[in-house]
Motif scaffolding. Sequence first.
Motif, short mmCIF file in Angstrom:
data_model
loop_
_atom_site.label_atom_id
_atom_site.label_comp_id
_atom_site.label_asym_id
_atom_site.label_seq_id
_atom_site.Cartn_x
_atom_site.Cartn_y
_atom_site.Cartn_z
N VAL A 130 0.88 -1.32 -0.03
CA VAL A 130 -0.07 -0.05 -0.02
C VAL A 130 0.85 1.50 0.06
CG1 VAL A 130 -1.67 1.19 1.38
CG2 VAL A 130 -1.94 -1.08 1.07
N ALA A 172 -3.46 0.09 -4.34
CA ALA A 172 -4.46 0.50 -3.36
C ALA A 172 -5.71 0.09 -3.38
CB ALA A 172 -4.51 1.95 -2.62
N ARG A 196 -7.14 -2.69 -0.51
CA ARG A 196 -7.97 -2.36 0.65
C ARG A 196 -9.10 -3.25 1.00
NH1 ARG A 196 -10.54 1.39 -3.58
NH2 ARG A 196 -8.80 2.78 -2.99
#
Length: 298
Positions: free
Chosen positions: A272, A283, A287
């Motif tokens: 990330v 990302a 996530r």
Amino acid sequence: MTADLLVPYHRHMADDRHRELAKALLTWSLQLCSCNRGSAWHAREAFYAATFERYCAPPDAAERENLLCAKYITFFFSLDDGLHNELEALADQLRSGRPVRAGELGTLHDALLADLRAHGLDTKQVEARIAELCAAAVTERARDARTMTQEQFHDLRMVTVAAKPYIDCRRAVRNLPVPNEENLVEQALEAIYIANDLASLDKETASGGAGEYETSNIVRFHAACSGRDLNAVITTVTDRYNHIAATLRNTTPGPLATILTSTVDGNLRAHVGLSTTRYPGAARLLRCLQPVVPPSRR
């Protein structure tokens, strides 16, 4: 001069410890450099390596441990981003037992092992794992996804993700025996390569090259073999990652569990953190991956 080369990466670094580690790695790399890629290339690689070590190290890791483990990561990035002919030569020399004469990659290999031995550490396991990694990395993209089974892909990726030598470096520094909980190690390695493959998916897809990454990326491999679209496969591998994270979360605490948890969660955080540099767009997919240790418990 060394510090100046890292200035472009300062805004991506977590703290002073991160910056000092990157500086130490860059100094080490430049001392061993015999290539013509330039000091800026080495600065970028030192930043990448320091980032993974900064996030993957257990909270109680001392500076010596950070530097030794990060030197392995520096070696790996030189293997991954460097010259394929040097990798081929090193793999051949390690397989045959001949003295290493493989350019800068071979120099980094010998320097890493020398540094570990200088601290009185047993390097036998690390050496064996690095030799295994080099041999697998030479053949990874030459494999044919159309003829590989899922088990063959998994076995290859467990090696080429390069996390096992890293875990063994940390185990050596901490004087831990070869673990009996091999199943836990294998699950951690699988989680690590899933996160890496999700992180690099956008970059690899954008770069084209039909079939080029199908033997090195779990999403592209399963999409090519099954005919399913990428989004469906992404959901499947995300669910698998989160299942592994839950398993590790419920593992009995101990020295090995500490290393594996910090490595799996640190690997996720590092990807990330590098989503604007090495892994553009990472990302978006990462996530959805659940950490082993929720942020509230860190």
